[in-house]
Design a protein around this motif. Structure first.
Motif, PDB file in Angstrom:
ATOM      1  N   MET A 101       6.052  -2.825   3.647  1.00  0.00           N
ATOM      2  CA  MET A 101       4.666  -2.672   4.075  1.00  0.00           C
ATOM      3  C   MET A 101       4.138  -4.001   4.577  1.00  0.00           C
ATOM      4  SD  MET A 101       3.898   0.490   3.754  1.00  0.00           S
ATOM      5  CE  MET A 101       2.137   0.315   4.086  1.00  0.00           C
ATOM      6  N   SER A 103       0.813  -5.967   7.253  1.00  0.00           N
ATOM      7  CA  SER A 103      -0.496  -5.869   7.902  1.00  0.00           C
ATOM      8  C   SER A 103      -0.491  -6.768   9.125  1.00  0.00           C
ATOM      9  CB  SER A 103      -1.603  -6.307   6.934  1.00  0.00           C
ATOM     10  OG  SER A 103      -2.851  -6.360   7.584  1.00  0.00           O
ATOM     11  N   ASN A 107      -4.234  -4.259  10.462  1.00  0.00           N
ATOM     12  CA  ASN A 107      -3.677  -2.919  10.659  1.00  0.00           C
ATOM     13  C   ASN A 107      -2.475  -2.712   9.737  1.00  0.00           C
ATOM     14  OD1 ASN A 107      -5.089  -1.828  13.290  1.00  0.00           O
ATOM     15  ND2 ASN A 107      -4.545  -3.953  13.722  1.00  0.00           N
ATOM     16  N   PRO A 108      -2.567  -1.832   8.748  1.00  0.00           N
ATOM     17  CA  PRO A 108      -1.428  -1.603   7.848  1.00  0.00           C
ATOM     18  C   PRO A 108      -0.307  -0.844   8.563  1.00  0.00           C
ATOM     19  CG  PRO A 108      -3.206  -0.089   7.344  1.00  0.00           C
ATOM     20  CD  PRO A 108      -3.743  -1.021   8.380  1.00  0.00           C
ATOM     21  N   VAL A 109       0.929  -1.319   8.409  1.00  0.00           N
ATOM     22  CA  VAL A 109       2.079  -0.691   9.056  1.00  0.00           C
ATOM     23  C   VAL A 109       3.284  -0.763   8.117  1.00  0.00           C
ATOM     24  CG1 VAL A 109       1.305  -1.305  11.390  1.00  0.00           C
ATOM     25  CG2 VAL A 109       2.841  -2.850  10.140  1.00  0.00           C
ATOM     26  N   ALA A 146       5.910   5.804   4.742  1.00  0.00           N
ATOM     27  CA  ALA A 146       4.835   5.540   5.700  1.00  0.00           C
ATOM     28  C   ALA A 146       4.141   6.843   6.091  1.00  0.00           C
ATOM     29  CB  ALA A 146       5.400   4.853   6.938  1.00  0.00           C
ATOM     30  N   ASN A 150       0.307   7.863   5.639  1.00  0.00           N
ATOM     31  CA  ASN A 150      -0.265   7.892   6.985  1.00  0.00           C
ATOM     32  C   ASN A 150      -0.361   6.495   7.604  1.00  0.00           C
ATOM     33  OD1 ASN A 150      -1.334   9.240   9.246  1.00  0.00           O
ATOM     34  ND2 ASN A 150      -3.434   8.906   8.568  1.00  0.00           N
ATOM     35  N   LYS A 151       0.747   5.771   7.596  1.00  0.00           N
ATOM     36  CA  LYS A 151       0.801   4.438   8.188  1.00  0.00           C
ATOM     37  C   LYS A 151       1.803   4.410   9.341  1.00  0.00           C
ATOM     38  CE  LYS A 151      -1.970   3.162   4.927  1.00  0.00           C
ATOM     39  NZ  LYS A 151      -3.424   3.115   5.226  1.00  0.00           N
ATOM     40  N   THR A 294      -2.716   5.458  17.041  1.00  0.00           N
ATOM     41  CA  THR A 294      -3.365   5.894  15.795  1.00  0.00           C
ATOM     42  C   THR A 294      -4.560   6.811  16.058  1.00  0.00           C
ATOM     43  OG1 THR A 294      -4.611   3.811  15.782  1.00  0.00           O
ATOM     44  CG2 THR A 294      -2.629   3.913  14.410  1.00  0.00           C
TER      45      THR A 294
END
Length: 317
Positions: A101, A103, A107-109, A146, A150-151, A294
């Motif tokens: 994980m 950012s 934006n979290p990804v 993910a 919902n990333k 997104t």
């Protein structure tokens, strides 16, 4: 020791001349600024001429430069924070594929990529970026995580291919890659894939199905490496340059054939010349696509992804 390829010799010669003239000027206290300026102008034009007209094989060489940025380098450069996740929950933690994980500007990804290593010890530890089945199963586990939260997913591709060893085949190398292709096609979150170095065969495609697929400027993407292609067709590696041209594996070839969505520019001379600028170019493209993708619902993302790959190629009767 700086690595210089054969085609870069004219550049290296000019750089050496500039260095010698500068040393003479400092030693003799003679003003040689005009000579230095003339040489620097010639150097700039030579660099532009060489790097804008690279052959397929020369691009392959550039993609393999030992100082070229790798997945960890880009993660460090573009991510605000990164928490690495390990293991496939079945066999072990494959070090050839890393992920976790992250950012990017808030934006979290989920970011996943091949890691080759920079020196002998690191390359052995990461198996030269050649993943075993558990590497692709780890990648899929992170993608499903993910999806659960919902990333978006970002994958960075840089491999000579999936590991071809007997133990990899025994643990289901082909099945692991095939399952990734199937699952990535219908993943409910945005996927952005970027070839940052070598993109060889199913080893690359195993994390390469996305809504957007990009290549860094001096990279390659093909079903087979030039050396392997040459060994199959001519029973020798001696024709690797010819094979590289025939495979149409450069970023410009791939874009021209409609197989990728765009080319991310590199600093003059390759990403290894200015890793910070290369990372900035990558980050700019990722942020642009994250904002766009997104905003779409999962059904649209899946449909666009499936249509994208289904429409590739030309059929003649």
């Amino acid at each position: 020791m700086k690595t210089t390829f054969d085609f870069e010799k004219p550049i290296a010669d000019l750089q050496l001349q500039i260095e010698k003239v500068t040393q003479v000027a400092e030693k003799t206290q003679v003003d040689m600024s005009a000579t230095v300026r003339e040489l620097e102008e010639k150097l700039a034009s030579t660099e532009k001429e060489i790097y804008s007209n690279l052959t397929g094989w020369q691009n392959v060489q550039m993609s393999r430069h030992p100082d070229r940025p790798q997945t960890y380098d880009y993660i460090e450069a573009i991510c605000d924070e990164f928490i690495e996740l390990h293991g496939d929950r079945t066999v072990k933690d494959d070090k050839a594929i890393v992920g976790g994980m992250a950012s990017i500007d808030g934006n979290p990804v989920m970011i996943i990529g091949h890691q080759k290593g920079k020196n002998t010890k690191e390359r052995q530890y990461h198996n030269f970026g050649m993943a075993n089945p558990e590497g692709y199963r780890k990648a899929l586990r992170l993608m499903k995580m993910a999806e659960k939260f919902n990333k978006p997913v970002i994958t960075l591709i840089d491999t000579m291919g999936a590991y071809p060893g007997l133990e990899a085949e025994e643990r289901g190398q082909g099945e692991a890659i095939a399952r990734n292709l199937m699952e990535m096609a219908v993943l409910k979150v945005p996927i952005i894939c970027v070839v940052i170095g070598e993109g060889a065969s199913g080893g690359a495609l195993g994390i390469g199905v996305g809504n957007r697929v990009y290549m860094m400027e001096h990279t390659w993407y093909s079903v087979i490496s030039p050396e392997s292609c040459s060994s199959i067709l001519w029973r020798s590696w001696d024709h690797k340059e010819k094979a590289a041209e025939a495979l149409k594996l450069t970023s410009s070839d791939m874009l021209g054939n409609g197989l990728i969505d765009g080319i991310i520019p590199e600093p003059l001379g390759g990403a290894h010349q200015d890793p910070a600028q290369a990372a900035a170019n990558l980050k700019e493209q990722l942020l642009k696509d994250l904002a766009e993708l997104t905003a779409k619902d999962s059904d649209t993302l899946i449909k666009e992804r499936i249509d994208k790959f289904s429409n590739m190629g030309v059929v003649t009767e």
